[in-house]
Design a protein around this motif. Sequence first.
Motif, PDB file in Angstrom:
ATOM      1  N   ASP A 146       1.915  44.827  46.103  1.00 55.93           N
ATOM      2  CA  ASP A 146       2.075  43.721  45.154  1.00 55.93           C
ATOM      3  C   ASP A 146       3.361  42.963  45.168  1.00 55.93           C
ATOM      4  O   ASP A 146       4.373  43.557  44.792  1.00 55.93           O
ATOM      5  CB  ASP A 146       1.787  44.348  43.742  1.00 55.93           C
ATOM      6  N   PRO A 147       3.246  41.707  45.749  1.00 52.97           N
ATOM      7  CA  PRO A 147       4.786  41.052  45.665  1.00 52.97           C
ATOM      8  C   PRO A 147       5.378  41.000  44.449  1.00 52.97           C
ATOM      9  O   PRO A 147       6.773  40.810  44.574  1.00 52.97           O
ATOM     10  CB  PRO A 147       4.137  39.791  46.471  1.00 52.97           C
ATOM     11  N   LEU A 148       4.793  40.738  43.431  1.00 52.75           N
ATOM     12  CA  LEU A 148       5.374  40.451  42.000  1.00 52.75           C
ATOM     13  C   LEU A 148       5.992  41.553  41.537  1.00 52.75           C
ATOM     14  O   LEU A 148       7.019  41.486  40.924  1.00 52.75           O
ATOM     15  CB  LEU A 148       4.241  39.980  41.188  1.00 52.75           C
ATOM     16  N   LEU A 149       5.617  43.037  42.050  1.00 54.29           N
ATOM     17  CA  LEU A 149       5.987  44.052  41.321  1.00 54.29           C
ATOM     18  C   LEU A 149       7.628  44.189  41.890  1.00 54.29           C
ATOM     19  O   LEU A 149       8.619  44.516  40.955  1.00 54.29           O
ATOM     20  CB  LEU A 149       5.343  45.227  42.247  1.00 54.29           C
ATOM     21  N   PHE A 150       8.187  43.918  43.046  1.00 53.29           N
ATOM     22  CA  PHE A 150       9.360  43.936  43.411  1.00 53.29           C
ATOM     23  C   PHE A 150      10.239  42.854  42.564  1.00 53.29           C
ATOM     24  O   PHE A 150      11.270  43.366  42.176  1.00 53.29           O
ATOM     25  CB  PHE A 150       9.542  43.342  44.876  1.00 53.29           C
ATOM     26  N   GLN A 151       9.514  41.643  42.129  1.00 53.13           N
ATOM     27  CA  GLN A 151      10.521  40.796  41.151  1.00 53.13           C
ATOM     28  C   GLN A 151      10.565  41.359  39.988  1.00 53.13           C
ATOM     29  O   GLN A 151      11.902  41.218  39.345  1.00 53.13           O
ATOM     30  CB  GLN A 151       9.688  39.739  41.054  1.00 53.13           C
ATOM     31  N   HIS A 152       9.779  41.900  39.357  1.00 52.85           N
ATOM     32  CA  HIS A 152       9.777  42.791  38.064  1.00 52.85           C
ATOM     33  C   HIS A 152      10.960  43.832  38.215  1.00 52.85           C
ATOM     34  O   HIS A 152      11.890  43.922  37.270  1.00 52.85           O
ATOM     35  CB  HIS A 152       8.582  43.482  37.696  1.00 52.85           C
ATOM     36  N   LEU A 153      10.904  44.724  39.217  1.00 53.96           N
ATOM     37  CA  LEU A 153      11.580  45.692  39.336  1.00 53.96           C
ATOM     38  C   LEU A 153      13.257  45.205  39.681  1.00 53.96           C
ATOM     39  O   LEU A 153      14.139  45.584  39.099  1.00 53.96           O
ATOM     40  CB  LEU A 153      11.475  46.950  40.458  1.00 53.96           C
ATOM     41  N   PHE A 154      13.317  44.205  40.605  1.00 52.99           N
ATOM     42  CA  PHE A 154      14.577  43.622  41.032  1.00 52.99           C
ATOM     43  C   PHE A 154      15.200  43.028  39.685  1.00 52.99           C
ATOM     44  O   PHE A 154      16.328  43.389  39.422  1.00 52.99           O
ATOM     45  CB  PHE A 154      14.335  42.702  42.030  1.00 52.99           C
ATOM     46  N   TRP A 155      14.535  42.229  38.984  1.00 55.71           N
ATOM     47  CA  TRP A 155      15.170  41.558  37.833  1.00 55.71           C
ATOM     48  C   TRP A 155      15.251  42.702  36.640  1.00 55.71           C
ATOM     49  O   TRP A 155      16.369  42.208  35.745  1.00 55.71           O
ATOM     50  CB  TRP A 155      14.352  40.235  37.344  1.00 55.71           C
ATOM     51  N   PHE A 156      14.716  43.691  36.491  1.00 54.83           N
ATOM     52  CA  PHE A 156      14.939  44.595  35.463  1.00 54.83           C
ATOM     53  C   PHE A 156      16.342  45.075  35.637  1.00 54.83           C
ATOM     54  O   PHE A 156      16.984  45.349  34.670  1.00 54.83           O
ATOM     55  CB  PHE A 156      13.913  45.594  35.410  1.00 54.83           C
ATOM     56  N   TYR A 157      16.882  45.301  36.975  1.00 53.35           N
ATOM     57  CA  TYR A 157      18.481  45.582  36.972  1.00 53.35           C
ATOM     58  C   TYR A 157      19.310  44.316  37.116  1.00 53.35           C
ATOM     59  O   TYR A 157      20.220  44.356  36.475  1.00 53.35           O
ATOM     60  CB  TYR A 157      18.688  46.122  38.653  1.00 53.35           C
ATOM     61  N   THR A 188      18.042  37.210  53.876  1.00 50.52           N
ATOM     62  CA  THR A 188      16.849  37.114  52.803  1.00 50.52           C
ATOM     63  C   THR A 188      17.255  36.665  51.577  1.00 50.52           C
ATOM     64  O   THR A 188      16.560  36.488  50.596  1.00 50.52           O
ATOM     65  CB  THR A 188      16.598  38.632  52.397  1.00 50.52           C
ATOM     66  N   GLY A 189      18.600  35.990  51.546  1.00 52.59           N
ATOM     67  CA  GLY A 189      19.160  35.696  50.103  1.00 52.59           C
ATOM     68  C   GLY A 189      19.538  37.038  49.542  1.00 52.59           C
ATOM     69  O   GLY A 189      18.916  38.066  49.659  1.00 52.59           O
ATOM     70  N   TRP A 190      20.162  36.731  48.348  1.00 46.42           N
ATOM     71  CA  TRP A 190      20.641  38.367  48.015  1.00 46.42           C
ATOM     72  C   TRP A 190      19.716  38.950  46.956  1.00 46.42           C
ATOM     73  O   TRP A 190      19.692  39.890  46.484  1.00 46.42           O
ATOM     74  CB  TRP A 190      22.098  38.073  46.948  1.00 46.42           C
ATOM     75  N   THR A 191      18.566  38.130  46.886  1.00 48.23           N
ATOM     76  CA  THR A 191      17.667  38.612  46.101  1.00 48.23           C
ATOM     77  C   THR A 191      16.397  39.512  46.725  1.00 48.23           C
ATOM     78  O   THR A 191      15.461  40.179  46.053  1.00 48.23           O
ATOM     79  CB  THR A 191      16.764  37.581  45.336  1.00 48.23           C
ATOM     80  N   PHE A 192      16.504  39.389  47.954  1.00 44.00           N
ATOM     81  CA  PHE A 192      15.685  40.254  48.750  1.00 44.00           C
ATOM     82  C   PHE A 192      14.033  40.221  48.256  1.00 44.00           C
ATOM     83  O   PHE A 192      13.383  41.096  48.467  1.00 44.00           O
ATOM     84  CB  PHE A 192      15.954  41.907  48.756  1.00 44.00           C
ATOM     85  N   TYR A 193      13.460  39.076  48.221  1.00 40.66           N
ATOM     86  CA  TYR A 193      12.148  38.907  47.714  1.00 40.66           C
ATOM     87  C   TYR A 193      11.206  39.353  48.620  1.00 40.66           C
ATOM     88  O   TYR A 193      11.420  39.052  50.050  1.00 40.66           O
ATOM     89  CB  TYR A 193      11.886  37.432  47.355  1.00 40.66           C
ATOM     90  N   THR A 194      10.329  40.132  48.264  1.00 35.85           N
ATOM     91  CA  THR A 194       9.283  40.632  49.152  1.00 35.85           C
ATOM     92  C   THR A 194       7.873  39.607  49.281  1.00 35.85           C
ATOM     93  O   THR A 194       7.754  38.888  48.256  1.00 35.85           O
ATOM     94  CB  THR A 194       8.655  42.070  49.005  1.00 35.85           C
ATOM     95  N   PRO A 195       7.292  39.754  50.014  1.00 40.37           N
ATOM     96  CA  PRO A 195       7.262  40.349  51.447  1.00 40.37           C
ATOM     97  C   PRO A 195       7.997  39.775  52.658  1.00 40.37           C
ATOM     98  O   PRO A 195       8.059  40.541  53.556  1.00 40.37           O
ATOM     99  CB  PRO A 195       5.607  40.299  51.734  1.00 40.37           C
ATOM    100  N   PHE A 196       8.956  38.697  52.182  1.00 38.07           N
ATOM    101  CA  PHE A 196       9.894  38.186  53.134  1.00 38.07           C
ATOM    102  C   PHE A 196      10.689  39.378  53.709  1.00 38.07           C
ATOM    103  O   PHE A 196      10.951  39.552  54.931  1.00 38.07           O
ATOM    104  CB  PHE A 196      10.723  37.014  52.597  1.00 38.07           C
TER     105      PHE A 196
END
Lengths: 552, 351
Positions: A244-255, A143-151
């Motif tokens: 919502d696939p972008l929700l993941f990116q917001h939460l992930f990058w917030f950390y 997945t890459g270390w970023t685990f982007y959803t929905p992949f």
Amino acid sequence: MATTALPSRGYLEDDTPTVWAWIKSWLFTVDHKRIAILYLLAINFYFLLGGLAASVVRIELITPQGDLLSSDLYNRAFTLHGIIMVFFFLIPGIPAVLGNFLIPLMVGARDMAFPRLNLFSWYLYMIGGIFALSAAVFGGVDTGWTFYTPFSSTYSNSNVILTIAGAFVMGFSSIATGVNFIVTTHTMRAPGLTWFRLPLFVWSSYATSLIIVLATPVVGITLLLVAIERIWGVGIFDPALGGDPLLFQHLFWFYSHPAVYIMILPGFGVISELISTFSRKRIFGYEFIAFSSMAIAIIGFLVWGHHMFVSGQSVYAGLVFSFITMLVAIPSAIKVFNWTATLYKGSISYRTPMLYALGFIGLFVIGGLTGIFLGVVAIDIHVTDTYFVVAHFHYVMVGGTIMAYLGGIHFWWPKMTGRMYNEVWGGISALIIFVGFNMTFFPQFVLGYLGMPRRYHVYPQEFQVLHVLSSAGSTVLAIGFIIPLVYLTLSLWKGKLAGDNPWDATGLEWTVSSPPPAHNFDEIPVVTTEAYAYPPEAAERDAAAWRPGSPL
Amino acid sequence: MPDFPLFPEQASTFAGPIDALYGVLIALSLIFGGILPFIILYLMVRYHRSQKADRRNQPEGSLPLELTWTIIPLVLVLGVFFWGAFLYIDIRTPPERNLEIYVIGKQWMWHAQHPNGKRENNELHVPINQPVKLVMTSQDVIHSFYIPAFRVKQDVLPGRYTTMWFEATQTGEYHLFCAEYCGTEHSRMVGRVVAMSLADYERWLTTPGEIILPDGSAGAGGGGSTLIPSIGDPMALAGAQLFTNLGCVGCHRDDGAGIGPSMVGLYGVETRMQDGSLVTADENYLRESILNPGAKIVAGYANVMPSYDGQLSEDQLNQLIAYIKSLSDSESASTRLSNAQIASVVADELK
């Protein structure tokens, strides 16, 4: 003589009658110094593993075709490299090894505030590591270390759950360490050791711990949500399930954006110590360096959206995140200028830790400046997700954090082990790493601006020359990393005895024996001076005492 | 050494301005990153312990100096920020008149459909000196549509539309990359962008090519059918037929007298919702209203529309949206087919 025995009663020694008792005395220790050594061994193991994965990636990229690995294997190799390096080396690296060893010594305490929690955090780290390793052994994760959803949550057929479990458990290890540092810094300082007498390493570790405690729970929850969606099909991130696939990116990058500062801030602390010691004078602008750490910690929470300029967020969001990103460059610049000013009128020696510190400044300046390029949205649209980004964050993470980690390990090696390493080999390997690093990553800036996307297994012919250059550089870099491993290990038996204060440095850790006694201080010291209390004539005396043949 | 460029080709109107800003940033970086190492090297040598030097009266800090090296970089980065911000707003604001091409990303290929219905895979033919707007969505994971020579990139997401626009300036063939990691064959999700003169583009549009099925697969199925021209129905016409066949036309009457709001002149207009909020009727709003009609209810109407989730392909959704957008296109208003006309045409065909 080199083979003389170390002073007795050091924390490394035991009167354990059997091997089993000796093992137990390490695995059940609550001594912060022994825990630091346990971390040192584990973290270096992961560093070598992550480096091995990187080597495989670089070898594959020598040719434009995918000839060494299949696409799936290549994807697993760069994912393994990213996950190991970020979660198991860069984030815990300096805090868990140097922080654990030094913070009680630096604040004049006999141990951390919570010694058992400290040991527990090491076990959590190991459990997390075993999860991540078993994921790699049972077929890897892609997945890459970023685990982007929905992949990651729906489409990937690899061991996502095991890997997420590893990162999740590892997060609790970070939190435990962070809580320990915060409480220790607040409550365990020796009498007279006011906040503005603290070494800057303690300041930066304190700022780091605040970020760890506030941000890590968010990524823990986020990864848990990915697992919930993956296992039970609850629609959180996958639009096909109503998410919502972008929700993941917001939460992930917030950390994960603050996590960048978790990785680099402790490095800033180490560099401040090294520059001051090897210039033989007080650090220039102490308060500005201390407060810039806090400013970075705070502003760093407000810039996560700059990872998402092309993700589909609104124009307004892009502008706001770009603006705040510009601001975060300023405290970093302040630090660099203050370190440079510290050199003025000092008595500078080119010992190995100082070479790493100077290398750090050079590489971090490039990493920081290219960060401004990426913060400008118009440029970011072209270069995001290309090798430009890859080069940028390696300049910050490798050029910054690893240079600081190695500089710190060399600086405090005599304190940790009681013995000196080989200075000649130290200098040589520092230079090899500096050259190899630039050879590896500078061409990647050019590649990125030309448009070479990251995470590409096969690529168009025209990028080959730069890729070959980069791969050649990585060979040099790898050699540079292996040399210290050899001479540092040899120094455990062959190294000269260090004595209490081989660098003639200030700081409470240098007032105790090397290696320090198990309880650190016979008597809790009373502090009457600030950190870096070099007398005004220290530099002059040091230069006057220099004779041809003295260390450079 | 052949083929060893340091800068990519400039083939769109964005390339020049972005490269100029990039050049200025490099120049500023050289002032800081180029001079600072020499200052450090100078200090390293000048104040090395073996050197005789004046080391008295060491400064411990200096407020004027701290302010200098705080304010100067701050002013510079803010200057760069505003320059970049205006450029960014340009990049994200397509001109009113543009050529709309619909793009669907899927593991691991790109599928595009032009307004006249012509489809292509892993290629994008565009005219030069003409603003082109891509309306993009993904069938599975997140992809990213990236044309380095044009300096444009936009993530392509499942479940919603993202748009990007550019104006090509040079004819030629350019790389098309997927820039967001999307799984096994990510690095093979590449293709080419062919920029051609408007005349060539129009000729290409009307030339039968390889047959591409709506799901994106090329030349599949019956052997004889490969001779059928791949030019399908124009997207808006195909959408109009869907609009009738699916029964939309029964409620969404052109005259506004139906149970649902009229689609005429809807696209791009702010519409008042039941809860009082204002929503701009863009592609994402239309998509949501088709798949999840209850999410936003237009003021004055009831929540009675059934969901079409799972009944439409991405392709059909694109066609429906192209049709609804055509109802707001004042240019074509005179030639526009009304719902009633289409209904009668379809009815004739059914006879």
